[in-house]
Design an enzyme around this catalytic site. Sequence first.
Site, PDB file in Angstrom:
ATOM      1  N   ASP A  39      -6.624  -7.927   0.652  1.00  0.00           N
ATOM      2  CA  ASP A  39      -6.556  -9.389   0.541  1.00  0.00           C
ATOM      3  C   ASP A  39      -7.283  -9.868  -0.715  1.00  0.00           C
ATOM      4  O   ASP A  39      -6.838 -10.792  -1.397  1.00  0.00           O
ATOM      5  CB  ASP A  39      -7.197 -10.050   1.768  1.00  0.00           C
ATOM      6  CG  ASP A  39      -6.520  -9.642   3.069  1.00  0.00           C
ATOM      7  OD1 ASP A  39      -5.290  -9.467   3.066  1.00  0.00           O
ATOM      8  OD2 ASP A  39      -7.218  -9.514   4.085  1.00  0.00           O
ATOM      9  N   ASN A  96       0.853  -1.176   0.000  1.00  0.00           N
ATOM     10  CA  ASN A  96       0.000   0.000   0.000  1.00  0.00           C
ATOM     11  C   ASN A  96       0.897   1.237   0.000  1.00  0.00           C
ATOM     12  O   ASN A  96       2.130   1.128  -0.039  1.00  0.00           O
ATOM     13  CB  ASN A  96      -0.971  -0.017   1.187  1.00  0.00           C
ATOM     14  CG  ASN A  96      -0.258  -0.054   2.538  1.00  0.00           C
ATOM     15  OD1 ASN A  96       0.878   0.413   2.679  1.00  0.00           O
ATOM     16  ND2 ASN A  96      -0.910  -0.635   3.538  1.00  0.00           N
TER      17      ASN A  96
END
Length: 487
Positions: free
Chosen positions: A276, A202
């Site tokens: 995920d 991220n």
Amino acid sequence: MIAQQYLNKWTNLHVLVIGEAMLDCYLEGTSNRLCREAPVPIVDISSLKDVPGGAANTAANLARLGARVSFLSVIGNDEEGDRLKQTLQERGISTHNLIASTQRQTLLKQRISSDSQLLLRCDRGSIEIIDSQIENQLIENLSRLYSTCDAIVVSDYAGGILTPRIIQTIAQLQTQYPRTIVVDSKQLKNFKFINITAIKPNYQQAIQLLGISALKGKERIQQIADRGEKLLDFINTQLVAVTLDAEGAIIFERNNPPYIIPSHPMSNSQATGAGDTFVSGLTLALAAGAEGKLAASIAAATAAIVVTQPGTTTCSLSALHQSLSDNKKLVVSRDSLVTTIQEHRNWKHQIVFTNGCFDLLHLGHVTYLKQAKQLGDVLIVGVNSDESIRQLKGANRPVNCLSDRLAILSALESVDYVIPFAESTPSELIKIIRPDIYVKGGDYTPEMLPEVPLIEELGGEVKILPYVSNISTTAIVNRIYQTFVNS
């Protein structure tokens, strides 16, 4: 569509997931008063929901997308561990390779909400490095399963599972049995010596690797876009997908310009576990042979589906097929219908259902469907198959084939979803949809509808809408026939 070809290819791919298993627990209630001890709300809990979290959520997403999953992790020998195992078993994931330790507590994230507003998250569980005995068990399982898999996902939440020896074992096995391997880690620098296919940092993880300061908003896009080569070289990977929340994702591949995937921003409470899901879609697409840009687009589509749902959720293969379809209103399967209905139930939407042949769409149909939509939030239309229409109307019908009828209905603003059915009645669809309101036109009476008892049994309401006089498909067909005969 090209993307959907890869979805069909990845069914039953065997994926190994290793990382920290967590239990995500959602406590939902209402709050109408403050606590005497402190100015905080008292929440009267009305429901508790357990779902797989962390690496377990990645395993659950892979399974829901059609993969066979082997899941390696460590949990505590405790109540939370038992609850986590149950959530995995309910999703068809074997817990045979989960190691339960009396020396550890299962990782737990417990969220408390009032009227869908998140108030508090409480975390607990062991995050220290696993002991050598458990480490040896994990290495044994990893060595046994690695060569049998098509792809590997490392889901590292810095909870003590991915030790130096575990990482070294992965590197050795990847050299011996090269596989598609995707790493999602809070400690990416630990994996720089493995021949990795893709990583998914991220924004915070990316700037940590690059040693640069954080920016805000859209400035982050150019900041990261200028440093793609550094990220590829630093980890020695073929693909980097940097997720930027509201700004989407930037994809880097060697010898290619950066590729930006825009996002549809959602609240943080709805983005739980979306990373995920992204990793799961990316892994399967790459393992099925998709090139990086397309694989990342598929991954983004999977994540976009789960952020429309509250809490930690997964993306089904049927929902992804529908999302990638050119016709966004067409529900391609009944599995997909179940997912679609659940999404709207989560949002407490009023669901209206009707059905029919809709052979030659005319003013009566358009008026009727517009009125039906006004009765609720979502209008679902069941459409008779060609064969079922022949049985109802005769050998010369339908005039328009099923695909044409579905496309025309989908073009109407009042219609939210269309789904074909081949049975003589829509009873099976009704059992799945459980509509709040079932609608038919004024040329019917409740006594004429065999579906009425089922609707009432399921707690729904039947509405008969006004009939638009002097307009019917049969009359139009007859006029066309007479015109042809007399010409």
